[in-house]
Motif scaffolding. Structure first.
Motif, short mmCIF file in Angstrom:
data_model
loop_
_atom_site.label_atom_id
_atom_site.label_comp_id
_atom_site.label_asym_id
_atom_site.label_seq_id
_atom_site.Cartn_x
_atom_site.Cartn_y
_atom_site.Cartn_z
N ASN A 155 0.84 -1.19 0.00
CA ASN A 155 0.00 0.00 0.00
C ASN A 155 0.89 1.25 0.00
OD1 ASN A 155 -1.81 2.07 0.53
ND2 ASN A 155 -2.55 1.22 2.45
N PRO A 156 0.83 2.08 -1.04
CA PRO A 156 1.68 3.27 -1.08
C PRO A 156 1.42 4.24 0.08
CG PRO A 156 0.44 3.02 -3.15
CD PRO A 156 0.01 1.92 -2.23
N SER A 157 0.22 4.21 0.65
CA SER A 157 -0.08 5.10 1.77
C SER A 157 0.74 4.75 3.01
CB SER A 157 -1.57 5.05 2.11
OG SER A 157 -2.32 5.62 1.07
N VAL A 158 1.17 3.49 3.13
CA VAL A 158 2.04 3.11 4.25
C VAL A 158 3.36 3.87 4.16
CG1 VAL A 158 3.47 1.21 5.13
CG2 VAL A 158 1.05 0.84 4.70
N LEU A 159 3.91 3.96 2.94
CA LEU A 159 5.18 4.65 2.75
C LEU A 159 5.06 6.13 3.08
CD1 LEU A 159 6.07 2.95 -0.65
CD2 LEU A 159 6.76 2.22 1.65
N VAL A 160 3.97 6.74 2.65
CA VAL A 160 3.74 8.16 2.93
C VAL A 160 3.52 8.37 4.43
CG1 VAL A 160 2.25 10.15 2.45
CG2 VAL A 160 2.79 8.54 0.61
N TYR A 161 2.75 7.49 5.05
CA TYR A 161 2.50 7.60 6.48
C TYR A 161 3.82 7.58 7.26
CZ TYR A 161 0.78 6.66 11.18
OH TYR A 161 0.54 6.73 12.54
N LEU A 162 4.68 6.62 6.97
CA LEU A 162 5.95 6.53 7.71
C LEU A 162 6.83 7.74 7.46
CD1 LEU A 162 6.66 2.72 7.22
CD2 LEU A 162 6.06 3.88 9.37
N ASN A 163 6.82 8.25 6.25
CA ASN A 163 7.61 9.44 5.94
C ASN A 163 7.10 10.63 6.75
OD1 ASN A 163 8.02 12.05 4.19
ND2 ASN A 163 9.64 10.61 3.64
N ARG A 164 5.81 10.82 6.76
CA ARG A 164 5.23 11.95 7.50
C ARG A 164 5.38 11.77 9.00
NH1 ARG A 164 5.28 13.23 3.91
NH2 ARG A 164 3.44 13.52 2.67
N LEU A 165 5.29 10.53 9.47
CA LEU A 165 5.45 10.28 10.90
C LEU A 165 6.86 10.66 11.35
CD1 LEU A 165 4.47 9.32 13.65
CD2 LEU A 165 5.03 6.97 12.92
N SER A 166 7.86 10.37 10.55
CA SER A 166 9.22 10.74 10.96
C SER A 166 9.36 12.26 11.06
CB SER A 166 10.26 10.14 10.01
OG SER A 166 10.14 10.69 8.72
N ASP A 167 8.69 12.98 10.17
CA ASP A 167 8.68 14.45 10.27
C ASP A 167 8.03 14.89 11.58
OD1 ASP A 167 9.80 14.62 7.71
OD2 ASP A 167 7.84 14.85 6.74
N LEU A 168 6.88 14.29 11.89
CA LEU A 168 6.18 14.65 13.12
C LEU A 168 7.03 14.34 14.35
CD1 LEU A 168 3.70 15.66 14.66
CD2 LEU A 168 2.77 13.32 14.49
N LEU A 169 7.71 13.21 14.36
CA LEU A 169 8.53 12.86 15.52
C LEU A 169 9.66 13.87 15.73
CD1 LEU A 169 8.60 8.99 15.04
CD2 LEU A 169 7.32 10.29 16.78
N PHE A 170 10.24 14.37 14.65
CA PHE A 170 11.27 15.42 14.75
C PHE A 170 10.68 16.67 15.39
CE2 PHE A 170 13.27 19.21 12.94
CZ PHE A 170 14.56 19.05 13.41
N ILE A 171 9.51 17.07 14.90
CA ILE A 171 8.86 18.27 15.43
C ILE A 171 8.47 18.07 16.89
CG2 ILE A 171 6.77 19.70 15.22
CD1 ILE A 171 7.02 19.16 12.13
N LEU A 172 7.96 16.89 17.22
CA LEU A 172 7.58 16.62 18.61
C LEU A 172 8.80 16.62 19.53
CD1 LEU A 172 4.85 13.84 18.24
CD2 LEU A 172 4.52 16.29 18.67
N ALA A 173 9.94 16.18 19.05
CA ALA A 173 11.17 16.24 19.86
C ALA A 173 11.51 17.70 20.18
CB ALA A 173 12.33 15.56 19.13
N ARG A 174 11.41 18.56 19.18
CA ARG A 174 11.65 19.99 19.40
C ARG A 174 10.62 20.55 20.39
NH1 ARG A 174 11.76 23.82 14.92
NH2 ARG A 174 13.07 24.96 16.38
N ALA A 175 9.36 20.14 20.22
CA ALA A 175 8.29 20.63 21.10
C ALA A 175 8.50 20.14 22.53
CB ALA A 175 6.94 20.19 20.56
N ALA A 176 8.99 18.91 22.69
CA ALA A 176 9.26 18.39 24.03
C ALA A 176 10.34 19.20 24.72
CB ALA A 176 9.65 16.91 23.96
N ASN A 177 11.39 19.55 24.00
CA ASN A 177 12.43 20.39 24.58
C ASN A 177 11.88 21.76 24.97
OD1 ASN A 177 14.77 18.85 24.85
ND2 ASN A 177 15.35 19.15 22.71
N ALA A 178 11.08 22.34 24.09
CA ALA A 178 10.49 23.66 24.37
C ALA A 178 9.59 23.59 25.61
CB ALA A 178 9.72 24.16 23.16
N ALA A 179 8.76 22.55 25.69
CA ALA A 179 7.83 22.42 26.82
C ALA A 179 8.56 22.22 28.14
CB ALA A 179 6.87 21.26 26.57
N ASP A 180 9.71 21.53 28.08
CA ASP A 180 10.48 21.27 29.30
C ASP A 180 11.51 22.36 29.60
OD1 ASP A 180 9.08 18.94 29.76
OD2 ASP A 180 10.60 17.64 28.88
N GLY A 181 11.55 23.40 28.76
CA GLY A 181 12.49 24.50 28.98
C GLY A 181 13.93 24.16 28.68
#
Length: 192
Positions: A155-181
């Motif tokens: 399913n090509p949507s699996v490939l897109v999902y994983l690609n987008r999820l890795s982007d989100l995880l990067f952003i969430l890592a930045r957000a976690a640092n910001a939230a924790d100061g």
């Protein structure tokens, strides 16, 4: 009696001895080598899910936790999709709305963050470091799913999902640092 699409799987016995000779079953019951690219792909998706479980268990900001718990469930859907050959209709499949939700979350979390001035090193808070580790595992899962897609219909949507999820995880890592100061650990070229 066939299980309904949204009915949970019932596991009555964990070991079956069916894989002792190096083969395992796909979601349609067909037997394949444990070295099959699809097995590698959904095995790494499972590893990613375990890493996210550690992030949640060790503690992370509530808004991030809510997203991660939902993503953990979606990763089981991704694994189910990879484990059933694409020609089987009516099976659980990753769809565009799942990708759209990841993109909306990328935009929402990223909006609160300062512009990047350099590459971000993994680290800062424990949650951010764990999310960066999850991001790297997600990238590997994506590469393995791409390998599987070269050998099988995936399913090509699996490939897109994983690609987008890795982007989100990067952003969430930045957000976690910001939230924790925690200041973001930034790459300083040549600063060895």
């Amino acid at each position: 009696m066939a299980r309904k699409r949204d009915e949970p799987v019932r596991l009555t016995r964990i070991y079956t001895r069916g894989g002792d000779a190096g083969e395992t079953s796909l979601g349609d019951g067909s037997r394949v080598s444990k070295l099959d690219a699809r097995i590698a792909a959904f095995g790494t998706v499972d590893e990613l899910n375990a890493v996210l479980g550690l992030v949640v268990a060790r503690g992370c900001p509530a808004a991030i936790r809510t997203v991660l718990v939902r993503v953990q469930n979606e990763l089981f859907d991704v694994g189910a999709d990879l484990s059933v050959p694409l020609e089987h209709e009516g099976r659980l499949r990753v769809t565009q709305p799942l990708v759209d939700r990841l993109e909306a979350e990328c935009d929402a979390f990223n909006e609160e963050l300062p512009d990047l001035k350099s590459f971000v090193l993994p680290g800062g808070s424990v949650a951010a470091a764990g999310l960066q580790q999850a991001r790297t595992v997600c990238r590997r899962a994506e590469r393995e799913a791409l390998t599987a897609a070269r050998e099988h219909d995936v399913n090509p949507s699996v490939l897109v999902y994983l690609n987008r999820l890795s982007d989100l995880l990067f952003i969430l890592a930045r957000a976690a640092n910001a939230a924790d100061g925690h200041p973001e650990p930034l790459w300083k070229p040549g600063a060895a």
